[in-house]
Design a protein around this motif. Sequence first.
Motif, PDB file in Angstrom:
ATOM      1  N   LEU A 162      16.494 107.535 -47.199  1.00  0.00           N
ATOM      2  CA  LEU A 162      17.728 107.222 -46.483  1.00  0.00           C
ATOM      3  C   LEU A 162      18.929 107.435 -47.398  1.00  0.00           C
ATOM      4  O   LEU A 162      18.837 107.311 -48.613  1.00  0.00           O
ATOM      5  N   SER A 163      20.066 107.754 -46.788  1.00  0.00           N
ATOM      6  CA  SER A 163      21.296 107.961 -47.552  1.00  0.00           C
ATOM      7  C   SER A 163      21.884 106.614 -47.964  1.00  0.00           C
ATOM      8  O   SER A 163      21.359 105.554 -47.619  1.00  0.00           O
ATOM      9  N   ALA A 164      23.012 106.659 -48.649  1.00  0.00           N
ATOM     10  CA  ALA A 164      23.615 105.446 -49.206  1.00  0.00           C
ATOM     11  C   ALA A 164      23.990 104.418 -48.143  1.00  0.00           C
ATOM     12  O   ALA A 164      24.036 103.219 -48.424  1.00  0.00           O
ATOM     13  N   ASP A 165      24.227 104.861 -46.899  1.00  0.00           N
ATOM     14  CA  ASP A 165      24.615 103.891 -45.864  1.00  0.00           C
ATOM     15  C   ASP A 165      23.426 103.109 -45.310  1.00  0.00           C
ATOM     16  O   ASP A 165      23.591 102.168 -44.554  1.00  0.00           O
ATOM     17  N   GLY A 166      22.200 103.529 -45.683  1.00  0.00           N
ATOM     18  CA  GLY A 166      21.006 102.801 -45.284  1.00  0.00           C
ATOM     19  C   GLY A 166      20.537 103.037 -43.862  1.00  0.00           C
ATOM     20  O   GLY A 166      19.540 102.455 -43.419  1.00  0.00           O
ATOM     21  N   VAL A 167      21.245 103.892 -43.129  1.00  0.00           N
ATOM     22  CA  VAL A 167      20.902 104.168 -41.719  1.00  0.00           C
ATOM     23  C   VAL A 167      20.497 105.631 -41.535  1.00  0.00           C
ATOM     24  O   VAL A 167      19.468 105.932 -40.930  1.00  0.00           O
ATOM     25  N   HIS A 168      21.320 106.533 -42.058  1.00  0.00           N
ATOM     26  CA  HIS A 168      21.051 107.965 -41.888  1.00  0.00           C
ATOM     27  C   HIS A 168      20.108 108.465 -42.983  1.00  0.00           C
ATOM     28  O   HIS A 168      20.211 108.014 -44.119  1.00  0.00           O
ATOM     29  N   LEU A 181      25.668  95.078 -37.124  1.00  0.00           N
ATOM     30  CA  LEU A 181      24.511  94.484 -37.796  1.00  0.00           C
ATOM     31  C   LEU A 181      23.255  95.069 -37.168  1.00  0.00           C
ATOM     32  O   LEU A 181      23.117  95.091 -35.940  1.00  0.00           O
ATOM     33  N   ARG A 182      22.355  95.548 -38.024  1.00  0.00           N
ATOM     34  CA  ARG A 182      21.066  96.070 -37.548  1.00  0.00           C
ATOM     35  C   ARG A 182      19.953  95.377 -38.314  1.00  0.00           C
ATOM     36  O   ARG A 182      20.143  94.972 -39.457  1.00  0.00           O
ATOM     37  N   SER A 183      18.774  95.295 -37.694  1.00  0.00           N
ATOM     38  CA  SER A 183      17.627  94.717 -38.402  1.00  0.00           C
ATOM     39  C   SER A 183      16.373  95.540 -38.118  1.00  0.00           C
ATOM     40  O   SER A 183      16.241  96.132 -37.037  1.00  0.00           O
ATOM     41  N   ASN A 184      15.476  95.556 -39.091  1.00  0.00           N
ATOM     42  CA  ASN A 184      14.210  96.282 -38.893  1.00  0.00           C
ATOM     43  C   ASN A 184      13.349  95.629 -37.813  1.00  0.00           C
ATOM     44  O   ASN A 184      12.556  96.307 -37.155  1.00  0.00           O
ATOM     45  N   GLU A 185      13.541  94.341 -37.623  1.00  0.00           N
ATOM     46  CA  GLU A 185      12.821  93.635 -36.548  1.00  0.00           C
ATOM     47  C   GLU A 185      13.202  94.229 -35.179  1.00  0.00           C
ATOM     48  O   GLU A 185      12.345  94.487 -34.341  1.00  0.00           O
ATOM     49  N   GLU A 186      14.496  94.453 -34.997  1.00  0.00           N
ATOM     50  CA  GLU A 186      14.969  95.049 -33.736  1.00  0.00           C
ATOM     51  C   GLU A 186      14.511  96.508 -33.614  1.00  0.00           C
ATOM     52  O   GLU A 186      14.178  96.967 -32.524  1.00  0.00           O
ATOM     53  N   ASN A 229      18.739  96.754 -48.046  1.00  0.00           N
ATOM     54  CA  ASN A 229      20.008  96.102 -48.403  1.00  0.00           C
ATOM     55  C   ASN A 229      20.960  95.901 -47.228  1.00  0.00           C
ATOM     56  O   ASN A 229      21.925  95.151 -47.328  1.00  0.00           O
ATOM     57  N   ILE A 230      20.703  96.575 -46.074  1.00  0.00           N
ATOM     58  CA  ILE A 230      21.556  96.333 -44.905  1.00  0.00           C
ATOM     59  C   ILE A 230      20.784  95.679 -43.753  1.00  0.00           C
ATOM     60  O   ILE A 230      21.327  95.491 -42.669  1.00  0.00           O
ATOM     61  N   ASP A 231      19.525  95.338 -43.982  1.00  0.00           N
ATOM     62  CA  ASP A 231      18.696  94.698 -42.950  1.00  0.00           C
ATOM     63  C   ASP A 231      19.266  93.312 -42.632  1.00  0.00           C
ATOM     64  O   ASP A 231      19.254  92.414 -43.463  1.00  0.00           O
ATOM     65  N   GLY A 232      19.804  93.166 -41.423  1.00  0.00           N
ATOM     66  CA  GLY A 232      20.370  91.879 -41.024  1.00  0.00           C
ATOM     67  C   GLY A 232      21.736  91.584 -41.603  1.00  0.00           C
ATOM     68  O   GLY A 232      22.202  90.443 -41.580  1.00  0.00           O
ATOM     69  N   VAL A 233      22.415  92.623 -42.099  1.00  0.00           N
ATOM     70  CA  VAL A 233      23.714  92.449 -42.747  1.00  0.00           C
ATOM     71  C   VAL A 233      24.800  93.150 -41.922  1.00  0.00           C
ATOM     72  O   VAL A 233      24.596  94.263 -41.434  1.00  0.00           O
ATOM     73  N   VAL A 234      25.948  92.510 -41.763  1.00  0.00           N
ATOM     74  CA  VAL A 234      27.086  93.152 -41.102  1.00  0.00           C
ATOM     75  C   VAL A 234      27.710  94.139 -42.090  1.00  0.00           C
ATOM     76  O   VAL A 234      28.127  93.754 -43.177  1.00  0.00           O
ATOM     77  N   VAL A 235      27.750  95.415 -41.701  1.00  0.00           N
ATOM     78  CA  VAL A 235      28.272  96.454 -42.591  1.00  0.00           C
ATOM     79  C   VAL A 235      29.746  96.733 -42.265  1.00  0.00           C
ATOM     80  O   VAL A 235      30.331  96.107 -41.381  1.00  0.00           O
ATOM     81  N   GLY A 236      30.333  97.683 -42.989  1.00  0.00           N
ATOM     82  CA  GLY A 236      31.761  97.982 -42.855  1.00  0.00           C
ATOM     83  C   GLY A 236      32.204  98.308 -41.440  1.00  0.00           C
ATOM     84  O   GLY A 236      33.336  98.030 -41.050  1.00  0.00           O
ATOM     85  N   SER A 237      31.316  98.922 -40.657  1.00  0.00           N
ATOM     86  CA  SER A 237      31.649  99.291 -39.275  1.00  0.00           C
ATOM     87  C   SER A 237      31.658  98.073 -38.346  1.00  0.00           C
ATOM     88  O   SER A 237      31.999  98.189 -37.170  1.00  0.00           O
ATOM     89  N   GLY A 238      31.248  96.914 -38.897  1.00  0.00           N
ATOM     90  CA  GLY A 238      31.181  95.704 -38.073  1.00  0.00           C
ATOM     91  C   GLY A 238      29.856  95.546 -37.345  1.00  0.00           C
ATOM     92  O   GLY A 238      29.649  94.602 -36.586  1.00  0.00           O
TER      93      GLY A 238
END
Length: 209
Positions: free
Chosen positions: A182-188, A143-148, A132-141
Amino acid sequence: MKKIVYGLFFGDSITYGEYDGVFGGWVDILKRYALQRFHEGNGDELILFNLGIGGETTEGLLKRMPVELNARNSADGNLVFISYGANDLAIKEGVQVVNPEQFKDNIIKAVQNAKEFSNDIYLVSILPIAQNIDGVVVGSGKLRSNEEVIAYNEILKSIAADYSLGYIDFHSALVDDKEVLLSADGVHPNEKGYGMMAEIAIPIIEKYL
C-alpha cells in the motif's frame, strides 16, 4: 472473423490507478497487455475501458452506469467489472457514507444493469487498509476499518455466489503484505500492489483474448 469484445471497469480511485505514477494502476496494465496480445496477432481484440472515478461510491455508479454501458456496447460481447466499497464503508462525521444494506442493494442493482449487456460480470473485493489508519480519522475526515472491509467483502462474495458472478479476491492476495503493497496513505496500492493485482487479473482477461 475476429471478435471485438469490450471490457468495462467501473470503480473508484483504485480502479482509476491513483498513486501509481509508474504503471497507471492495475486496469491500465491490463489495457497494455490486451493491446500487446492483439498486436502479436493472437485471438480476438479486447478493448478495455478504465471507468474509475476517484471518491465514487455505489450511489454515483448507479447514476452513470446505464449511460456508460449504452455508450460502450460491443455487438461481440462485453465484460463488466464492478469494484466498489472503499468509499461506501467510510465513516464521515459519524455517519457511514453508504451503509451495508444500501451497499448490498446498490451492488445488486448494478449487477442487474450489467446483465442487460453482459453475461460476464466480475465483482472485485475491497482492499485491506494499512494498520496505522485502521479505525483512525484521516486528513480527508474519513474513518475506515479492516473490520468493515471484511464485512463489505462478505456482502460482495454473497452476491457473487447468488448471481453466479466472478469474484476477484484482491483482499486475500494483499492482506499479509499490505504494509509493503500500500502507498503512504494506507488505502491505495503502490506500484508493487497494483502490479500484483494485474497479475491476478491477467488470467481472467486471457479467456477473452
